[in-house]
Design a protein around this motif. Structure first.
Motif, PDB file in Angstrom:
ATOM      1  N   SER A  50       7.987  10.873   7.122  1.00 25.42           N
ATOM      2  CA  SER A  50       9.339  11.465   7.865  1.00 25.42           C
ATOM      3  C   SER A  50       7.756  12.623   8.084  1.00 25.42           C
ATOM      4  O   SER A  50       7.512  13.589   7.235  1.00 25.42           O
ATOM      5  N   ALA A  51       8.556  13.717   9.628  1.00 27.24           N
ATOM      6  CA  ALA A  51       7.584  14.697   9.852  1.00 27.24           C
ATOM      7  C   ALA A  51       8.425  15.388  10.788  1.00 27.24           C
ATOM      8  O   ALA A  51       9.652  14.687  11.826  1.00 27.24           O
ATOM      9  N   PHE A 103       6.937  11.765   2.308  1.00 24.44           N
ATOM     10  CA  PHE A 103       6.380  10.614   1.710  1.00 24.44           C
ATOM     11  C   PHE A 103       7.393  10.173   0.833  1.00 24.44           C
ATOM     12  O   PHE A 103       7.926  10.600  -0.246  1.00 24.44           O
ATOM     13  N   VAL A 104       7.694   8.647   1.379  1.00 17.04           N
ATOM     14  CA  VAL A 104       8.716   7.880   0.106  1.00 17.04           C
ATOM     15  C   VAL A 104       7.813   7.172  -0.404  1.00 17.04           C
ATOM     16  O   VAL A 104       7.960   5.782   0.651  1.00 17.04           O
ATOM     17  N   LEU A 127       1.319   5.887  -5.158  1.00 16.56           N
ATOM     18  CA  LEU A 127       0.199   6.209  -3.711  1.00 16.56           C
ATOM     19  C   LEU A 127      -0.970   6.699  -4.231  1.00 16.56           C
ATOM     20  O   LEU A 127      -1.136   8.126  -4.720  1.00 16.56           O
ATOM     21  N   ARG A 128      -1.829   6.912  -3.722  1.00 23.54           N
ATOM     22  CA  ARG A 128      -3.541   7.253  -3.618  1.00 23.54           C
ATOM     23  C   ARG A 128      -4.201   8.409  -2.954  1.00 23.54           C
ATOM     24  O   ARG A 128      -3.963   9.509  -3.129  1.00 23.54           O
ATOM     25  N   ALA A 129      -3.526   8.249  -1.899  1.00 26.78           N
ATOM     26  CA  ALA A 129      -4.344   9.086  -0.595  1.00 26.78           C
ATOM     27  C   ALA A 129      -3.239   8.747   0.390  1.00 26.78           C
ATOM     28  O   ALA A 129      -2.215   7.684   0.846  1.00 26.78           O
ATOM     29  N   ALA A 130      -2.931   9.704   0.702  1.00 26.36           N
ATOM     30  CA  ALA A 130      -2.032   9.682   2.114  1.00 26.36           C
ATOM     31  C   ALA A 130      -3.154  10.809   3.801  1.00 26.36           C
ATOM     32  O   ALA A 130      -3.505  12.230   3.514  1.00 26.36           O
ATOM     33  N   THR A 131      -2.868  10.300   4.695  1.00 24.27           N
ATOM     34  CA  THR A 131      -3.282  10.968   5.986  1.00 24.27           C
ATOM     35  C   THR A 131      -2.244  10.657   6.784  1.00 24.27           C
ATOM     36  O   THR A 131      -1.632   9.714   7.269  1.00 24.27           O
ATOM     37  N   VAL A 132      -1.837  11.794   7.686  1.00 25.31           N
ATOM     38  CA  VAL A 132      -1.116  11.923   8.348  1.00 25.31           C
ATOM     39  C   VAL A 132      -2.024  12.681   9.501  1.00 25.31           C
ATOM     40  O   VAL A 132      -2.209  13.634   9.737  1.00 25.31           O
TER      41      VAL A 132
END
Length: 905
Positions: A274-275, A292-293, A307-312
């Motif tokens: 979500s953004a 993030f969900v 969740l290990r990593a997130a890139t937006v």
């Protein structure tokens, strides 16, 4: 327990306490094992651990700490929690039982006394605890509290800690089992019913729960224990640490193994992004909501992967607001207290947003703030997420990476802990200094997310979100494909008196929604000059050193000498009512790119904790060779610094060096003119009124002298005289605007010597290089340290008679021109119609004679009546006029006889 037994127990405790001060033996761990009933990744096994200790009779274990493997997590909300009051009355519900424990210790002379087996209850935790389990030791009726912490200083695993174990029961061993799914019927046989007052539940002196009657819980089946969601292929590590009373600083440690997780292919991983921006207006400051969900199921099925990593990746056009960090500081790594479970101590001045993380394992979300993290090489825009609650002090690190060419932002969160976070929400503040600057066009924008699971068997997942820009700045109409470009210019002096020294101010600004400022040029009004005498240039080496220098270092020790500084600059950047201001210094510099002079503006680019170095902008100063009117042409204005599009709003220049800039002595209405090119290529011109006052009060008294240079023999008719013209002006007077010199009939232009004359085109392109000069000229103006001087050429292409062009070279190059014509009387009139509005000081023109002479005698200059008078008419910039008649000094020597007759007469 009998009174005699209790008395003996107290005496033994006192003896142990008295001896503990001198005991030297440390507790040792004889055995330590950890087991799991299910190796399924994300599964919910019963977790068991067993340890056996050895200690000197004079010593006893004091604290026992058990570190569960990384990734093993629990959900104490899966079962009921027993209030402390109910526990004190042995009234804990069977639905709050989380497992069982069997305890052995030294008691009544038995070094391995079996106290018995007791239930482990899930308790309502205290304020600073994540979870708490309580046990009542059978026989002794002693309470053992087992608070649970999260190892936020390292891998976010669980830590079970028993503190201040009573010396009345020197602990020897314990066997604990936490049920993965406490409500399953298979645990009913080990579940204890509610006890009665004074009789805590437990199987005294039994190694099992055979004394308990089967009891059903009144709760749904939910997991209390979660296996790691990663299949590393090897066994996991558990750790046991035991401190004794005698030697607390010499703890015993042992490592155990936990079965490797399997079946990673059975897990799921479906994160959602979500953004959104906090405004829908273009080219405006904005906050950002990013979340993030990662859905977490609470049933018998395996828990989805953590969740290990997130890139937006944010859309192009959405960038960091240059004003976002103004007035802020960063939170240092030390203040963030990484590597510790203790709270962080980041300063409020570093706070830029709020954050929340939710997990089913806690009663509510962890809440906290987003701080500007201490910049590091190649990771300048760090984000510290500091969250606390329920005994957890989480510290997560994110990074924002702007594209150095476009400013497009990529936000990353790497190495997130292997914890079942379900929701992850970040809000970056919105205000006039909102952290984001919105795109400049109205349309739909896409945000792309890429998520990496801890489960390496599963594929990375992507998610996208859209937001829209629906109006122009300040809720105006959406701009078209080509944004407007209407900059405004305000320029003027602090002292408008004609010919006076004054500071000069110039401000150019644009509105939000307009095209960004690109190329700029300015044309000063005629007569607006500067006194360059005594001012050294900032050297090219100094300018080059400023380019690679940190901004803070430049601010502390400027690269250019103070003697070169002529003023300051102030650049405002960023959208909204509170743009960021960067102040720089302006210096006089030497020739650059064909211009005789230049200015250099050196601006330390420092925004809060970010040091972007120095923005060095060269401004070329071109001087009109006839009018001396100055044009300033700037290098292309920087559009992006450190990956941040600066969205320049205004440029202010303040030339405030004392006795530097000088007003014109012409009080006509002039303008300061400018031309700008926007970032979309639009070109526009704009101006600001400019005029001086009281020019009529200035004096005006120039004067000229003319001399004949050479021998008497050159005074005859047909000779080519060598003449010298000297012109003087007074400082403080109005400057000359034109001069007309009318020679008597005794002089004419010698057409015989114009065979190598310069053409008009050659003057413009080559300054008549290679052509025959007709003389030499120089001017010693008080505005320069050295005279301007050079050859004088006759130039064709302007009519019947050639013009004289004076090529005056030096710090600048001026080329005034004189027009010649024959008047009715036959005399030769030469007019310089345009003279720069600047103090001349002393001007000297020497015309060649002889074979290269420009003029020729039309009669003998020493005959009766002499050469005649030269008439000079001076026009001042303030409208005043003066006429002077000059008899040139001609060397007409007399014979001795004539001298005697003259003496007698």
């Amino acid at each position: 327990m009998s009174r005699i037994r209790l008395t003996g127990l107290l005496i033994a405790a006192l003896i142990v306490a008295a001896c503990s001060g001198t005991a030297q033996a440390a507790v040792t761990i004889e055995s330590f094992t950890t087991g799991s009933t299910d190796t399924q990744a994300g599964g919910h096994p019963d977790l068991s651990t067993s340890f056996k200790l050895q200690s000197d009779p004079a010593d006893a274990p004091r604290n026992v700490v058990f570190d569960a493997p990384q990734g093993v997590f629990g959900n104490p909300n899966a079962i009921s929690r027993c209030p402390a009051a109910d526990f004190a009355l042995s009234e804990c519900s069977p639905s709050s039982q989380a497992g069982v424990i069997t305890i052995r210790g030294e008691y009544e002379g038995n070094p391995d006394f079996l106290f018995g087996t007791a239930p482990i209850y899930d308790m309502v935790p205290q304020d600073v605890e994540t979870a708490r389990f309580n046990v009542v030791v059978p026989v002794l009726h002693l309470t053992i509290a087992i608070p649970v912490e999260v190892r936020t200083g390292s891998d976010y695993g669980l830590r079970f800690k028993v503190s201040e174990i009573s010396q009345a029961m020197p602990l020897k061993s314990a066997d604990l089992t936490f049920w993965g799914m406490p409500a399953l019927p298979e645990h009913n046989a080990q579940r204890f019913p509610k006890g009665s007052p004074g009789k805590p539940p437990g199987c005294a002196e039994l190694a099992d729960t055979s004394c308990a009657s089967p009891t059903k819980p009144s709760l749904a089946v939910k997991p209390l224990i979660d296996n790691p969601t990663q299949c590393s292929g090897g066994e996991l590590v558990t750790t046991l640490t035991v401190q004794s009373y005698a030697e607390p600083n010499n703890p015993a440690t042992a490592s155990g193994s936990y079965p490797a997780t399997t079946g990673c292919q059975h897990l799921t991983f479906n994160p959602l992004l979500s953004a959104n921006l906090t405004t829908k207006m273009a080219d405006s400051p904005s906050g950002l909501d990013l979340g993030f969900v990662v859905p977490q199921t609470l049933g018998k099925t395996p828990t989805p992967s953590s969740l290990r990593a997130a890139t937006v990746r944010l859309p192009q056009g959405l960038s960091i607001n240059p004003d976002a960090a103004d007035g802020q500081i960063s939170c240092s790594n030390a203040a963030a207290n990484f590597g510790s479970e203790a709270p962080a101590a980041c300063p409020d001045e570093a706070k830029i947003g709020t954050a929340e993380i939710g997990t089913p394992a806690l009663d509510g979300p962890l809440k906290g703030a987003v701080y500007i993290g201490q910049p590091e090489p190649n990771d300048q825009y760090r984000l510290f997420l500091i969250l606390s609650g329920f005994g957890v002090n989480a510290k997560l690190v994110g990074s924002v990476h702007p594209d150095p060419a476009t400013g497009q932002l990529t936000v990353t969160f790497r190495d997130l802990p292997q914890v079942p976070f379900e929701s992850f929400d970040v809000h970056l503040f919105s205000s006039g200094r909102g952290l984001m600057a919105t795109p400049t066009s109205c349309t739909l924008y896409r945000v792309d997310g890429r998520f990496v699971p801890w489960n390496s068997v599963l594929a990375n997942q992507t998610s996208e979100q859209f937001f829209s820009i629906e109006s122009g700045p300040n809720a105006t109409k959406c701009p078209g494909a080509i944004r407007p470009f209407s900059p405004r210019l305000i320029a003027g002096t602090t002292n408008p008196l004609g010919g006076g020294f004054s500071d000069f101010h110039l401000t150019l600004d644009r509105d939000d929604g307009d095209q960004f400022l690109g190329d700029l040029s300015f044309r000063m009004p005629p007569g607006f000059t500067g006194d360059l005498s005594g001012i050294p240039y900032c050297s090219e080496a100094a300018i080059a050193s400023a380019v690679g220098k940190p901004g803070l270092a430049e601010r502390a020790a400027p690269s250019c000498p103070a003697a070169s500084q002529i003023g300051t600059s102030n650049v405002a950047a960023g959208p909204g009512p509170l743009p960021f201001h960067a102040v720089g210094k302006m210096y006089l510099a030497g020739p650059s790119k064909g211009a005789p002079l230049s200015l250099v503006a050196i601006t330390p680019a420092i925004a809060g904790p970010y040091d972007y170095g120095n923005v060095v902008v060269r401004v070329l100063l071109r001087v009109d060779p006839r009018t001396a009117q100055v044009s300033a042409i700037s290098d292309r204005m920087p559009q992006i610094i450190g990956g941040v599009p600066i969205r320049m709003r205004s440029i202010s220049v303040n030339i405030d060096r004392q006795r530097f800039t000088i007003n014109p002595t012409n009080c006509s209405q002039f303008t300061v003119d400018s031309q700008g090119i926007g970032d979309q290529g639009s070109v526009t011109s704009f101006s600001s009124p400019f005029h001086a006052v009281n020019c009529n009060l200035l004096g005006f008294k120039p004067r000229m002298g003319v001399r004949y240079l050479g021998k008497r023999s050159k005074t005859r008719r047909g000779d080519n005289p060598r003449l010298q013209f000297d012109l003087w002006t007074r400082r403080g007077d109005a400057n000359l605007s034109s001069v007309a010199v009318t020679l008597p009939k005794s002089f004419a232009i010698d057409q015989r010597h114009l065979f190598n004359i310069c053409a008009k085109a050659q003057l413009e392109t080559e300054l008549c290089h290679g052509r025959q000069a007709m003389g030499h000229a120089s001017v010693n103006t008080p505005l320069l340290d050295h005279p301007l001087e050079g050859p004088v050429y006759a130039v064709s292409g302007f009519g019947k008679l050639p013009r004289l062009a004076f090529v005056l070279a030096g710090q600048v190059t001026l080329i005034p021109q004189a027009e010649s014509a024959s008047i009715r009387s036959g005399a030769l009139r030469t007019v310089v119609p345009v003279i720069p509005d600047a103090p001349v000081g002393h001007f000297r023109l020497t015309l060649l004679g002889g074979k290269k002479g420009y003029l020729v005698n039309t009669r003998n200059l020493c005959a009766a009546g002499g050469p005649g008078r030269i008439k000079v008419v001076y026009d001042g910039q303030n409208g005043k006029q003066r006429t002077q008649k000059i008899r040139p000094k001609v060397p007409c020597g007399k014979s001795s006889k004539r001298k005697k007759r003259a003496a007698r007469r």
